[in-house]
Structures are given as structure tokens and as C-alpha cells.
Design an enzyme around this catalytic site. Structure first.
Site, mmCIF file in Angstrom:
data_model
loop_
_atom_site.group_PDB
_atom_site.id
_atom_site.type_symbol
_atom_site.label_atom_id
_atom_site.label_comp_id
_atom_site.label_asym_id
_atom_site.label_seq_id
_atom_site.Cartn_x
_atom_site.Cartn_y
_atom_site.Cartn_z
ATOM 1 N N GLU A 100 0.843 -1.197 0.000
ATOM 2 C CA GLU A 100 0.000 0.000 0.000
ATOM 3 C C GLU A 100 0.881 1.251 0.000
ATOM 4 O O GLU A 100 1.728 1.396 0.888
ATOM 5 C CB GLU A 100 -0.906 -0.008 1.244
ATOM 6 C CG GLU A 100 -1.891 -1.170 1.215
ATOM 7 C CD GLU A 100 -2.404 -1.576 2.592
ATOM 8 O OE1 GLU A 100 -2.180 -0.846 3.570
ATOM 9 O OE2 GLU A 100 -3.030 -2.652 2.684
ATOM 10 N N LEU A 155 -5.951 -1.925 -1.154
ATOM 11 C CA LEU A 155 -5.753 -1.904 0.303
ATOM 12 C C LEU A 155 -6.263 -3.215 0.915
ATOM 13 O O LEU A 155 -7.417 -3.299 1.332
ATOM 14 C CB LEU A 155 -6.554 -0.717 0.860
ATOM 15 C CG LEU A 155 -6.146 -0.054 2.163
ATOM 16 C CD1 LEU A 155 -7.058 1.126 2.440
ATOM 17 C CD2 LEU A 155 -6.095 -0.977 3.340
ATOM 18 N N ALA A 156 -5.436 -4.240 0.895
ATOM 19 C CA ALA A 156 -5.905 -5.551 1.354
ATOM 20 C C ALA A 156 -4.710 -6.426 1.691
ATOM 21 O O ALA A 156 -4.038 -6.938 0.803
ATOM 22 C CB ALA A 156 -6.753 -6.201 0.261
ATOM 23 N N GLU A 157 -4.450 -6.587 2.977
ATOM 24 C CA GLU A 157 -3.245 -7.314 3.391
ATOM 25 C C GLU A 157 -3.309 -8.786 3.025
ATOM 26 O O GLU A 157 -2.312 -9.384 2.606
ATOM 27 C CB GLU A 157 -3.013 -7.144 4.895
ATOM 28 C CG GLU A 157 -2.592 -5.737 5.316
ATOM 29 C CD GLU A 157 -3.712 -4.719 5.244
ATOM 30 O OE1 GLU A 157 -4.895 -5.128 5.176
ATOM 31 O OE2 GLU A 157 -3.417 -3.507 5.238
ATOM 32 N N GLN A 190 1.981 -1.944 5.809
ATOM 33 C CA GLN A 190 2.225 -0.539 6.139
ATOM 34 C C GLN A 190 2.687 -0.377 7.596
ATOM 35 O O GLN A 190 3.566 0.417 7.887
ATOM 36 C CB GLN A 190 0.977 0.271 5.875
ATOM 37 C CG GLN A 190 1.277 1.722 5.657
ATOM 38 C CD GLN A 190 0.226 2.366 4.784
ATOM 39 O OE1 GLN A 190 -0.887 2.590 5.233
ATOM 40 N NE2 GLN A 190 0.564 2.655 3.556
ATOM 41 N N PHE A 191 2.050 -1.128 8.470
ATOM 42 C CA PHE A 191 2.494 -1.241 9.860
ATOM 43 C C PHE A 191 2.291 -2.701 10.258
ATOM 44 O O PHE A 191 1.352 -3.335 9.803
ATOM 45 C CB PHE A 191 1.654 -0.367 10.803
ATOM 46 C CG PHE A 191 1.914 1.105 10.667
ATOM 47 C CD1 PHE A 191 2.818 1.746 11.502
ATOM 48 C CD2 PHE A 191 1.246 1.856 9.719
ATOM 49 C CE1 PHE A 191 3.052 3.110 11.394
ATOM 50 C CE2 PHE A 191 1.480 3.223 9.600
ATOM 51 C CZ PHE A 191 2.382 3.851 10.444
ATOM 52 N N PHE A 227 -1.026 -4.023 11.197
ATOM 53 C CA PHE A 227 -2.054 -4.287 10.187
ATOM 54 C C PHE A 227 -1.801 -5.590 9.446
ATOM 55 O O PHE A 227 -2.373 -5.850 8.394
ATOM 56 C CB PHE A 227 -2.150 -3.122 9.195
ATOM 57 C CG PHE A 227 -2.503 -1.836 9.860
ATOM 58 C CD1 PHE A 227 -3.462 -1.804 10.875
ATOM 59 C CD2 PHE A 227 -1.874 -0.655 9.526
ATOM 60 C CE1 PHE A 227 -3.770 -0.625 11.530
ATOM 61 C CE2 PHE A 227 -2.181 0.532 10.176
ATOM 62 C CZ PHE A 227 -3.137 0.547 11.185
ATOM 63 N N ILE A 228 -0.953 -6.428 10.032
ATOM 64 C CA ILE A 228 -0.660 -7.701 9.373
ATOM 65 C C ILE A 228 -1.759 -8.731 9.687
ATOM 66 O O ILE A 228 -1.865 -9.747 9.016
ATOM 67 C CB ILE A 228 0.727 -8.250 9.813
ATOM 68 C CG1 ILE A 228 1.266 -9.232 8.759
ATOM 69 C CG2 ILE A 228 0.671 -8.896 11.189
ATOM 70 C CD1 ILE A 228 2.711 -9.623 8.967
ATOM 71 N N PRO A 262 -4.962 -9.117 9.105
ATOM 72 C CA PRO A 262 -5.784 -9.707 8.039
ATOM 73 C C PRO A 262 -5.014 -10.716 7.181
ATOM 74 O O PRO A 262 -5.618 -11.579 6.553
ATOM 75 C CB PRO A 262 -6.197 -8.496 7.181
ATOM 76 C CG PRO A 262 -6.031 -7.320 8.072
ATOM 77 C CD PRO A 262 -4.911 -7.662 9.021
ATOM 78 N N HIS A 265 -0.948 0.747 15.684
ATOM 79 C CA HIS A 265 0.226 0.892 14.831
ATOM 80 C C HIS A 265 1.495 0.366 15.515
ATOM 81 O O HIS A 265 2.469 0.072 14.848
ATOM 82 C CB HIS A 265 0.467 2.369 14.476
ATOM 83 C CG HIS A 265 -0.565 2.949 13.556
ATOM 84 N ND1 HIS A 265 -1.881 3.130 13.919
ATOM 85 C CD2 HIS A 265 -0.465 3.386 12.281
ATOM 86 C CE1 HIS A 265 -2.531 3.667 12.899
ATOM 87 N NE2 HIS A 265 -1.704 3.834 11.897
HETATM 88 C C1 LIG Z 1 -5.760 -2.993 7.760
HETATM 89 C C2 LIG Z 1 -5.091 -1.671 7.556
HETATM 90 N N1 LIG Z 1 -4.149 -1.532 6.601
HETATM 91 C C3 LIG Z 1 -3.513 -0.363 6.423
HETATM 92 C C4 LIG Z 1 -3.821 0.716 7.204
HETATM 93 C C5 LIG Z 1 -3.083 2.046 7.015
HETATM 94 N N2 LIG Z 1 -4.010 3.046 6.450
HETATM 95 C C6 LIG Z 1 -4.650 3.944 7.240
HETATM 96 S S1 LIG Z 1 -5.718 4.870 6.397
HETATM 97 C C7 LIG Z 1 -5.361 4.113 4.939
HETATM 98 C C8 LIG Z 1 -6.087 4.514 3.695
HETATM 99 C C9 LIG Z 1 -7.573 4.410 3.849
HETATM 100 O O1 LIG Z 1 -8.238 4.858 2.717
HETATM 101 P P1 LIG Z 1 -9.811 4.914 2.616
HETATM 102 O O2 LIG Z 1 -10.402 3.619 3.084
HETATM 103 O O3 LIG Z 1 -10.151 5.346 1.254
HETATM 104 O O4 LIG Z 1 -10.246 6.016 3.684
HETATM 105 P P2 LIG Z 1 -9.799 7.554 3.808
HETATM 106 O O5 LIG Z 1 -8.621 7.593 4.732
HETATM 107 O O6 LIG Z 1 -9.510 8.079 2.455
HETATM 108 O O7 LIG Z 1 -10.945 8.247 4.462
HETATM 109 C C10 LIG Z 1 -4.378 3.133 5.138
HETATM 110 C C11 LIG Z 1 -3.790 2.296 4.070
HETATM 111 C C12 LIG Z 1 -4.813 0.541 8.201
HETATM 112 N N3 LIG Z 1 -5.178 1.543 9.017
HETATM 113 N N4 LIG Z 1 -5.431 -0.650 8.342
#
Ligand SMILES: Cc1ncc(C[n+]2csc(CCOP(=O)(O)OP(=O)(O)O)c2C)c(N)n1
Lengths: 355, 332
Positions: free
Chosen positions: B35, B64-66, B88-89, B92-93, B95, B135
Site C-alpha cells: 500500500e 488496500l488488502a493485506e 504498512q504497519f 495491520f498484518i 488480516p 500501529h
Molecule cells: C488494515 C489496515 N491496513 C492499512 C492501514 C493504514 N491506512 C490507514 S488509512 C489508509 C487509507 C484508507 O483509505 P480509505 O479507506 O479510502 O479512507 P480515507 O482515509 O480516504 O478516508 C491506510 C492504508 C490501516 N489503518 N489498516
């Protein structure tokens, strides 16, 4: 597919009514309430960004530009309904009754920031993306089994629709006909990844087809369409007809978080332009002016009241005193296990020695 | 006569980028995916510049899908590529846990070596940087408990480059954990060329006589500080070990050191119960019991979720707690 999910609108960018379906209900008092709530959310958000810049809170997650989507959808909730926000949905939680003080405390790293006011079923912000969709389905399912007419609303972004939990949430809700509104805020980006790279579908609403539930695509910067469509979906749920997926197409002007630099991946001119074109507050102002009930003096007075409220919340946050470190131990289980108890005892005696 | 090695001064996060770039230049089948790793260069800038150099087909912004990232990486790895997947962190592993546990870690054994999964999973981890909830989780023990995956944790720039290259070259899945607190805390001279630091080998950072201190990741600096202060205050000298790999543990280094000093303190920020420290104690019992002069002590995080940052310093072990444990152990 895209043509089967046209974007619904009530007010266009110029504040002109283009769909008269709800015109009778668009009263002056509702309009003013919606405007005040959006202004309050915007002022809260700007305060949050400033507090972070001044080092008075930690990283903050701004939402400016998304006020209509959050305020319009949360205003339809009734006492006892369930709300599942993400980290970005302070406008929704504030509108449903969370205290501004606790929202600020959350970003100051205080666990008490997760605690909603008594009687308000507001979950802590979901940090892992999409995980909260299933909780919304579960609480809604429980309400259905208990025979109430309450339901859940759950917020999530465009990026969230890629996670397995999004699909599992929609599928469970559909199979069990749970009274839940899946409220997507499609702001076009998941951090740096634009929608075209997140999914091949042109709309998010169309994903509802796979679960045989209604999918509605709305202009998320038009507070009227947000309010009335969410209300419809919630009533649909309350009457036992199951879930709805709403895609509110919106836009966020600023960074993903205060720790992020959007100039690396987003056209900054676009954000400037958007403030003049699609801004949800400006649009409602234009409508109200056309109607003859938008006055600067009134706005100034409202702003002053909100400023007082927010300043008070900041003062309360800062008067809160240090966070209680023993909270870390005392809320892990109802009755601490011996290991947690030992660690708590050790912690307390170390603290005592230091004093 | 040795030829001088060209080096550059790098932070740990720069050394990690350099390791990936080095391997991608050498091997067309090395891919980076995750991501925000492409255009944005990763939220910590660990992949900065890689997409510009290697293109969108090799440095890939995924949905966005681990579970998706890891599951497809398993397929890529089984079919000729060497994916480096970024979480990413570390928090978040979860899933992706199912994919790692049920597939990545056991495809070799399920197929008697017919299929293998040479992939690396990189993840920033650990507390102490005021990150939001979840995180900061430090759950390395979930993965050392998982048969079939190696777990590597560098604590400085030099090791990070060498260990990451070794991980990419490894023919089995490697979880590469990057302590966020060390990303930019110091710079080291790092060779510009390719080199490896062997997986499974720890490092002795300091020689001492009275006690062995064992740590990894961000706790290495805490332990070094404690060792210095306790020597000045009490004249106690410490052997300081940075494990660098948590699975497999460096059995020889740990037992050799403990047999010399007769004492040990293990420091980790993860919760004590079920933590990797327990495996180290058990290893010491197996190899060195008759050399011990006092029980091995552990200084760890608590059996609580890592709290929000207003109180996270109360969660993390600090030099004071480590020094107390050293004194208790030496005066046992
Ligand atoms: C499972 C997971 N993976 C990665 C992240 C890191 N992360 C936080 S916000 C984000 C993007 C989210 O995008 P979206 O769902 O479109 O919502 P927005 O922030 O744009 O409102 C990511 C990758 C997380 N919080 N949870």
C-alpha cells in the site's frame, strides 16, 4: 454499470434545486440546522489541525470537505442506534453527540477519548481499515433479533472496499437481512492510491449488486441528498428490509493525516478549485441566499457560539491532567489475571520509588 | 592488500531502500508491492525512488488488502518471482495472518519441497514514536511460533541492508521487522555494494564479564544505555547481544556468552507472557544450566495492549528497569 448508478443530487453546485422530491421537507429550520452542524464540524476540524501544528495534540486526521457526507448521514440517527466511525469521522461522531473534548483527547493519545457519552452507541474509531463493517452488521443483527427498530450506520472509505471485511460485512448483512446502512465516503484516494488503482469498477454503489441489496450513489457534497437518502435507507432498515450500501462521492481538501504530504501524489490546484465549486458549505450558503435567509450577521453569530464551544472543549482537554497509566492494566479484563495483577503491583511500586 | 570498500552514511530506512534497489538492479524477478509503496514511496519513505527507477510493473501500489497482498505474493513467489511485500504497519498484518500461517509457512513442507515461497514481508513495528492505536504492536512471537517462517529484526543501518539482502536471497519466507524508532535515530557507514549479514546470527555489541544482556530492535539502544550507566555506577560489566534474528535463534552466541558471565537479562517490548524472551530462557536452560549463578530475568512490555501514546512510555521497558534487573540478578 456506471449508468445504472447515476449520481443523485438535490442541490447542484450553484445551490439550485435540481430534484424536488423532498422540497416540502427542506424547511428553513432543517436547512439552518444542517448548516450550523456543518460549520461546527469544519471549525472543529480546523482547530484539530491547528492544535497538531502547535504540538498540543499528536497526529490528527482531517476531513475538511467531507462535512456534508458526515453531518447529513449522522443526523438521521436516533437514540439507541449504533455508529461505527473511522479515524476520519469526527463530524459524524460530533453530530451524533460525542463530546468535542473527548475527540481532542483521543488525538492527544488519551484512552478516554474512545469513551462515548452515556447512552450513545458510538464505537471507538476503527483503526484497521474495514474491520468495523462486521461490527455494524453484528450489532444491527442483534437489534433485529431483539425485535427493536434500531439499526447501525458504518463509515468507511473507498480504499476499505478492497479488504475482505468489506465483502464479508455486506454478505452477512444481506444474508441475515440486518438493519445496517453501509455509508461509504468516496473521497477518491486511499492515502496516495487513487480510485482507478484501487478498483476497476467506476462506482462503489454497484458492488451492492453482488449482495442483492440496494446500492445508491449520491453527491456527497450535497447535504440534502445525503440527509434524505440516508434517512430512506435507515427507515428501510428499521422496517425490516435489510441493508443498503450508500456511496457518497466527496472530496477532502487536505492531507490524509497531518503526518502526510499530499503534494507527492495529488494535484494541489484541484483542492483550491474545489473550494469554489463543490464545497458543501458554500453550496448550502448559495441555496440559503437564493431563499433569502442567509445573512452574514447570522453566520457571524453562529460562528461566535461555535468558537466558544470549541475553545471550551480545548480548555477542558488541557485541564484534563495527565492520563492515568494504571488504566493500561485495570481494563484488560474484568478481573485481572495474576500476570496482569503482578505487573500492576510492580508498576505501582516502581512509581512509588520514583516519587 | 585489501581494496577499500566504498561506503555512504545512511539511516536505517535509507539502508533498507538501498538493499531493495541493490537486489532489484541485480535480479529482474525481485518485485516490491504494498500500500502506497509506489508513487508515495511508502509512508516511511522506505521505497522512495524505487518506482521512478524500476517502473510501475516492479514497484506496485496494490489495493488496500493485506490478505490480498500476501496471498498473491505467495503465488508470485511460487511462480518465479521474489516479492518483497510491505505491510504498512506490523499492526495491520492481522488480516494476512491466515495466509502466512496456513500457506506461506508450510507450502514447502506440504509439497515435500515441490513448491517453495521465497518471499519477504517487511513491516515497521514497535512503540515509542507516538503512533496512533494498533500501529505500535510488537507481536513477533506470533510469528516465531509459526513453523516455516524466519523472523529477522535489524537495529541499525548496516545490519538492515545486509539482513534484507540475505532475506531476499533466502529460499523461504522471511518476516523482516523494522523498528520504527530506529529508522532515523542514527546513521552508519554502509557499503555501497551488495553484502549480506547471515540470518540466524546475532551480534555481540560489547564485551563484559558479569552479565549477558540480550535484546533486539529498538530495545538494543535501551540496553546499551543501561549497560553503560551500570558500569559507571556499579562497576558491573555487561556482554551485550543484539539477536538480529528471532527465528532461528543464535544458540551458539547466547550460550557461549551466558556460560562466560553466568547471568542474563533479556529485554523486549512485547508482552512477557508467550514472548520470545521465554524461548531464550528455555534455550539457556538447555545449553547452560550448570553455568548459571542466578535465574535469568526478563524485562518486557506488559500483558496489555500497547496503550495509546499518552501512556505508552509507561508500557515500554526503559534503562531504569533494565538496570534494576541487572542489579537484582548480580546480587541474587
Ligand atoms: C488494515 C489496515 N491496513 C492499512 C492501514 C493504514 N491506512 C490507514 S488509512 C489508509 C487509507 C484508507 O483509505 P480509505 O479507506 O479510502 O479512507 P480515507 O482515509 O480516504 O478516508 C491506510 C492504508 C490501516 N489503518 N489498516
Amino acid at each position: 454499470m456506471e449508468t445504472q448508478f447515476p449520481m443523485k443530487q438535490i442541490l447542484n453546485e450553484d445551490g439550485v434545486v435540481v430534484n424536488s422530491e423532498f422540497e416540502n421537507e427542506m424547511t428553513e429550520s432543517l436547512t439552518k440546522e444542517l448548516y450550523i452542524k456543518m460549520l461546527r464540524a469544519r471549525m472543529f476540524d480546523r482547530k484539530g489541525v491547528n492544535l497538531q501544528r502547535q504540538g498540543r495534540i499528536g497526529t490528527y486526521v482531517p476531513f475538511e470537505g467531507q462535512e456534508a457526507a458526515q453531518v447529513g448521514s449522522s443526523l438521521v440517527l436516533e437514540e439507541g442506534d449504533w455508529m461505527f466511525p473511522t479515524y476520519r469521522d469526527h463530524a459524524a461522531t460530533l453530530t451524533y453527540g460525542h463530546s468535542a473534548r473527548n475527540l481532542f483527547l483521543y488525538w492527544k493519545g488519551y484512552p478516554i477519548g474512545c469513551v462515548p457519552p452515556e447512552g450513545k452507541n458510538i464505537f471507538p474509531p476503527a483503526v484497521p481499515i474495514a474491520s468495523q463493517l462486521l461490527h455494524a452488521t453484528g450489532t444491527a443483527w442483534a437489534e433485529k433479533m431483539k425485535g427493536t427498530d434500531r439499526g447501525s450506520i458504518v463509515y468507511f472509505g473507498d480504499g476499505a472496499t478492497s479488504e475482505g471485511d468489506f465483502h464479508e460485512g455486506l454478505n452477512f448483512a444481506s444474508v441475515f437481512n440486518a438493519p445496517v446502512v453501509f455509508f461509504n465516503q468516496n473521497n477518491g484516494f486511499a492515502i496516495s492510491v487513487p480510485m482507478e488503482k484501487q478498483m476497476k469498477t467506476k462506482t462503489i454503489a454497484q458492488k451492492a449488486v453482488a449482495y442483492d441489496i440496494p446500492g445508491v450513489r449520491i453527491d456527497g457534497n450535497d447535504i440534502f441528498v445525503v440527509y434524505f437518502e440516508t434517512k430512506k435507507a435507515m427507515e428501510h432498515a428499521r422496517q425490516g428490509n435489510g441493508p443498503t450500501l450508500i456511496e457518497a462521492v466527496t472530496y477532502r481538501y487536505g492531507a490524509h493525516t497531518t503526518a502526510d504530504d499530499p503534494s507527492k501524489y495529488r494535484d494541489q490546484e484541484e483542492a483550491k478549485r474545489r473550494r469554489e465549486t463543490t464545497d458543501p458549505l458554500l453550496r448550502l450558503e448559495r441555496y440559503m441566499a437564493n431563499k433569502g435567509y442567509f445573512e452574514e450577521a447570522w453566520k457571524t453569530q453562529v460562528e461566535e457560539e461555535i468558537t466558544r464551544e470549541i475553545e471550551q472543549a480545548v480548555e477542558d482537554m488541557e485541564a484534563f491532567g495527565p492520563a492515568e497509566p494504571t488504566d493500561m492494566f485495570t481494563h484488560v479484563f474484568q478481573t485481572p489475571t495474576w500476570s496482569v495483577q503482578d505487573q500492576l503491583d510492580g508498576f505501582k511500586s516502581r512509581i512509588k520509588e520514583e516519587v | 592488500m585489501s581494496t577499500a570498500v566504498k561506503t555512504q552514511k545512511l539511516t536505517m530506512v535509507q539502508a533498507i531502500t538501498d538493499a531493495m534497489a541493490t537486489m532489484m538492479r541485480e535480479h529482474d524477478n525481485v518485485l516490491v508491492l504494498g500500500e502506497d509503496v509506489g508513487r508515495n514511496g511508502g509512508v516511511f519513505r522506505a521505497t522512495d525512488g524505487l518506482q521512478a527507477e524500476f517502473g510501475e510493473k516492479r514497484v506496485i501500489d496494490t489495493p488496500l488488502a493485506e490478505s490480498g497482498i500476501i496471498g498473491t505474493s505467495i503465488g508470485l513467489a511460487m511462480n518465479g518471482f521474489r516479492p518483497i511485500a510491505e505491510m504498512q504497519f506490523f499492526g495491520f498484518i492481522y488480516p494476512a495472518f491466515n495466509q502466512i500461517m496456513t500457506h506461506a509457512s508450510r507450502i514447502r513442507s506440504r509439497t515435500l519441497g515441490h513448491f517453495t515461497v521465497p518471499m519477504v514481508i517487511r513491516a515497521p513495528f514497535g512503540a515509542g514514536v507516538r503512533a496512533p492505536e494498533i500501529h505500535s504492536d510488537s507481536v513477533e512471537a506470533l510469528f516465531t511460533h509459526m513453523p516455516g517462517i524466519k523472523v529477522v529484526v535489524p537495529s541499525n543501518a548496516y545490519d538492515a541492508k545486509g539482513l534484507l539482502i540475505a532475506s531476499i536471497e533466502d529460499s523461504d519466507p522471511v518476516l523482516f521487522l523494522e523498528p520504527m524508532r530506529c529508522y532515523r535515530s542514527h546513521k552508519l557507514e554502509v557499503p555501497e555494494e551488495k553484502y549480506t549479514v547471515e540470518i540466524g546470527k546475532g551480534a555481540r555489541l560489547q564485551e563484559g564479564e558479569d552479565i549477558t544482556l540480550i535484546a533486539w530492535g529498538a530495545m538494543v539502544d535501551v540496553v546499551k544505555k543501561a549497560a553503560k550507566e551500570i558500569e559507571q555506577a556499579e562497576g558491573i560489566t555487561c556482554d551485550v547481544l543484539d539477536l538480529r534474528t528471532l527465528y532461528p535463534l543464535d544458540r551458539d552466541l547466547i550460550s557461549e556468552s551466558v556460560q562466560k558471565t553466568g547471568r542474563g537479562v533479556i529485554v523486549h517490548e512485547a508482552p512477557g507472557t508467550g514472548g520470545v524472551g521465554n524461548d531464550v530462557v528455555s534455550l539457556i536452560n538447555d545449553t547452560s544450566f550448570l553455568h548459571l549463578r542466578s535465574p535469568i530475568k526478563r524485562v518486557t512490555g506488559h500483558d496489555t495492549p500497547v496503550p495509546m501514546f499518552a501512556i505508552e512510555d509507561h508500557y515500554l521497558p526503559d534503562a531504569e528497569r533494565v538496570k534494576q534487573a541487572i542489579v537484582d540478578t548480580v546480587r541474587f
